[in-house]
Design a protein around this motif. Structure first.
Motif, mmCIF file in Angstrom:
data_model
loop_
_atom_site.group_PDB
_atom_site.id
_atom_site.type_symbol
_atom_site.label_atom_id
_atom_site.label_comp_id
_atom_site.label_asym_id
_atom_site.label_seq_id
_atom_site.Cartn_x
_atom_site.Cartn_y
_atom_site.Cartn_z
ATOM 1 N N LYS A 150 14.621 -41.169 -2.093
ATOM 2 C CA LYS A 150 13.181 -41.415 -2.268
ATOM 3 C C LYS A 150 12.362 -40.701 -1.193
ATOM 4 C CE LYS A 150 14.229 -44.136 -5.690
ATOM 5 N NZ LYS A 150 15.243 -43.458 -6.472
ATOM 6 N N ASN A 151 12.751 -39.435 -0.921
ATOM 7 C CA ASN A 151 12.074 -38.614 0.073
ATOM 8 C C ASN A 151 11.372 -37.461 -0.649
ATOM 9 O OD1 ASN A 151 11.336 -36.788 2.078
ATOM 10 N ND2 ASN A 151 13.134 -37.214 3.325
ATOM 11 N N GLY A 152 10.096 -37.642 -0.933
ATOM 12 C CA GLY A 152 9.320 -36.642 -1.652
ATOM 13 C C GLY A 152 9.170 -35.337 -0.895
ATOM 14 N N ASP A 153 9.211 -35.396 0.454
ATOM 15 C CA ASP A 153 9.062 -34.173 1.247
ATOM 16 C C ASP A 153 10.172 -33.174 0.951
ATOM 17 O OD1 ASP A 153 6.786 -35.175 2.397
ATOM 18 O OD2 ASP A 153 7.808 -35.912 4.207
ATOM 19 N N ILE A 154 11.396 -33.679 0.752
ATOM 20 C CA ILE A 154 12.520 -32.790 0.430
ATOM 21 C C ILE A 154 12.265 -32.100 -0.910
ATOM 22 C CG2 ILE A 154 14.982 -32.686 -0.146
ATOM 23 C CD1 ILE A 154 15.410 -35.028 1.788
ATOM 24 N N MET A 155 11.779 -32.870 -1.875
ATOM 25 C CA MET A 155 11.522 -32.321 -3.200
ATOM 26 C C MET A 155 10.334 -31.371 -3.198
ATOM 27 S SD MET A 155 12.180 -35.802 -5.364
ATOM 28 C CE MET A 155 12.353 -35.082 -6.989
ATOM 29 N N ASN A 156 9.324 -31.680 -2.409
ATOM 30 C CA ASN A 156 8.081 -30.900 -2.434
ATOM 31 C C ASN A 156 8.221 -29.490 -1.880
ATOM 32 O OD1 ASN A 156 6.372 -32.647 -3.792
ATOM 33 N ND2 ASN A 156 6.064 -33.878 -1.943
ATOM 34 N N GLN A 157 9.284 -29.220 -1.129
ATOM 35 C CA GLN A 157 9.490 -27.847 -0.679
ATOM 36 C C GLN A 157 9.799 -26.934 -1.866
ATOM 37 O OE1 GLN A 157 12.912 -27.354 1.933
ATOM 38 N NE2 GLN A 157 13.968 -29.026 0.907
ATOM 39 N N TYR A 158 10.106 -27.527 -3.032
ATOM 40 C CA TYR A 158 10.396 -26.755 -4.243
ATOM 41 C C TYR A 158 9.268 -26.834 -5.273
ATOM 42 C CZ TYR A 158 14.993 -26.445 -2.235
ATOM 43 O OH TYR A 158 16.039 -26.174 -1.377
ATOM 44 N N VAL A 159 8.124 -27.368 -4.890
ATOM 45 C CA VAL A 159 6.979 -27.437 -5.801
ATOM 46 C C VAL A 159 6.017 -26.310 -5.455
ATOM 47 C CG1 VAL A 159 5.011 -28.814 -6.584
ATOM 48 C CG2 VAL A 159 7.215 -29.922 -6.147
ATOM 49 N N ASN A 160 5.681 -25.505 -6.455
ATOM 50 C CA ASN A 160 4.759 -24.395 -6.247
ATOM 51 C C ASN A 160 3.336 -24.954 -6.136
ATOM 52 O OD1 ASN A 160 2.790 -22.271 -7.289
ATOM 53 N ND2 ASN A 160 4.650 -21.061 -7.064
ATOM 54 N N PRO A 161 2.607 -24.632 -5.056
ATOM 55 C CA PRO A 161 1.269 -25.206 -4.868
ATOM 56 C C PRO A 161 0.262 -24.776 -5.940
ATOM 57 C CG PRO A 161 1.758 -23.576 -3.166
ATOM 58 C CD PRO A 161 3.011 -23.769 -3.945
ATOM 59 N N THR A 162 0.481 -23.641 -6.578
ATOM 60 C CA THR A 162 -0.438 -23.173 -7.620
ATOM 61 C C THR A 162 -0.246 -23.946 -8.926
ATOM 62 O OG1 THR A 162 -0.444 -20.952 -6.687
ATOM 63 C CG2 THR A 162 -1.161 -21.168 -8.980
ATOM 64 N N TYR A 163 1.005 -24.255 -9.268
ATOM 65 C CA TYR A 163 1.303 -24.843 -10.575
ATOM 66 C C TYR A 163 1.574 -26.344 -10.540
ATOM 67 C CZ TYR A 163 1.664 -19.980 -11.924
ATOM 68 O OH TYR A 163 1.382 -18.664 -12.157
ATOM 69 N N GLY A 164 2.007 -26.876 -9.414
ATOM 70 C CA GLY A 164 2.311 -28.300 -9.324
ATOM 71 C C GLY A 164 3.581 -28.644 -10.073
ATOM 72 N N VAL A 165 3.722 -29.926 -10.398
ATOM 73 C CA VAL A 165 4.899 -30.417 -11.118
ATOM 74 C C VAL A 165 4.438 -31.376 -12.215
ATOM 75 C CG1 VAL A 165 5.318 -32.275 -9.421
ATOM 76 C CG2 VAL A 165 7.184 -31.495 -10.893
ATOM 77 N N GLY A 166 4.951 -31.164 -13.409
ATOM 78 C CA GLY A 166 4.606 -32.028 -14.534
ATOM 79 C C GLY A 166 5.668 -33.086 -14.752
ATOM 80 N N VAL A 167 5.248 -34.252 -15.227
ATOM 81 C CA VAL A 167 6.183 -35.309 -15.604
ATOM 82 C C VAL A 167 6.066 -35.491 -17.110
ATOM 83 C CG1 VAL A 167 6.852 -37.727 -15.338
ATOM 84 C CG2 VAL A 167 5.957 -36.452 -13.370
ATOM 85 N N LEU A 168 7.163 -35.229 -17.811
ATOM 86 C CA LEU A 168 7.214 -35.400 -19.263
ATOM 87 C C LEU A 168 7.725 -36.799 -19.562
ATOM 88 C CD1 LEU A 168 8.931 -31.992 -19.792
ATOM 89 C CD2 LEU A 168 6.778 -32.585 -20.897
ATOM 90 N N PHE A 169 7.051 -37.515 -20.483
ATOM 91 C CA PHE A 169 7.440 -38.888 -20.802
ATOM 92 C C PHE A 169 7.178 -39.166 -22.276
ATOM 93 C CE2 PHE A 169 3.003 -38.900 -19.635
ATOM 94 C CZ PHE A 169 2.411 -39.730 -20.580
ATOM 95 N N LYS A 170 7.664 -40.297 -22.742
ATOM 96 C CA LYS A 170 7.374 -40.760 -24.097
ATOM 97 C C LYS A 170 6.747 -42.136 -24.018
ATOM 98 C CE LYS A 170 10.576 -38.490 -27.214
ATOM 99 N NZ LYS A 170 11.753 -38.678 -28.080
ATOM 100 N N SER A 171 5.786 -42.358 -24.880
ATOM 101 C CA SER A 171 5.169 -43.675 -24.995
ATOM 102 C C SER A 171 4.903 -43.935 -26.465
ATOM 103 C CB SER A 171 3.867 -43.722 -24.190
ATOM 104 O OG SER A 171 3.276 -44.996 -24.300
#
Length: 197
Positions: A44-65
């Motif tokens: 649960k360490n977002g900093d580790i993951m965020n080094q792989y997030v492009n600042p221009t595009y961000g990260v999308g979360v795909l879900f179903k509802s």
């Protein structure tokens, strides 16, 4: 004639070696990134993951509802972001070695993976397939995050397939990585296996 054949053979071998070197380098970079991203999610360490997030595009979360596909776009990975009921029970073990170009199938009826493991699929058309499933009133294909994933050659789909009785139906973790300007980035987190209703 024999000389031409030798040159042609040599050229083919060199081309093959260059292609393999690129694929080997991609595999190395992706292996490191996948390990880091899973470690970040596991701890649960977002900093580790965020080094792989492009600042221009961000990260999308795909879900179903309610059976419909949706997504939210975030600037970065915030592990406090709303994943609804999923967040409370979502844990991963992450003990499987990476298997390249292997697919794992989720059994929606039994709410578990048919086989467990960690898969990285190169040349993935997953994002285009998602884009085609959105309701027609959503023009997701026009959004930058979908456009950069339109060429499958730049996309890998990662599946950590894990079954857990205590966490069912929340098992494993899926995400998409995209090559942007020569570097691999986390572009989508996929929670579509788990319908909110």
């Amino acid at each position: 004639m024999k000389k031409n054949f030798m040159y042609t053979l040599l050229l083919m071998l060199c081309s093959f070696s260059i292609f393999n070197a690129q694929t080997t380098e991609d595999k190395k970079e992706i292996s490191i990134a996948v390990t880091d991203i899973l470690k970040g999610f596991q701890t649960k360490n977002g900093d580790i993951m965020n080094q792989y997030v492009n600042p221009t595009y961000g990260v999308g979360v795909l879900f179903k509802s309610g059976g419909d596909l949706g997504f939210v776009l975030n600037e970065d990975v915030n592990l406090n972001m709303s994943l609804g009921y999923i967040q409370k029970v979502w844990n991963i073990r992450n003990q499987s070695p990476i298997q390249f170009d292997t697919a794992f199938e989720y059994d929606l009826n039994n709410k578990k993976w048919k086989k467990e493991g960690l898969s990285v699929q190169f040349n993935s058309n997953a994002v285009n397939a998602y884009a085609n499933k959105f309701l027609s009133q959503y023009s997701v294909k026009d959004q930058k995050i979908f456009k950069i994933n339109s060429n499958p050659k730049n996309v890998v789909f990662v599946t950590l397939a894990e079954n857990s009785k205590e966490n069912a139906p929340i098992n494993g973790f899926r995400f998409v990585m995209t090559k942007i300007d020569g570097k691999w980035f986390l572009t989508f987190i996929d929670v579509t296996e788990h319908d909110a209703e």
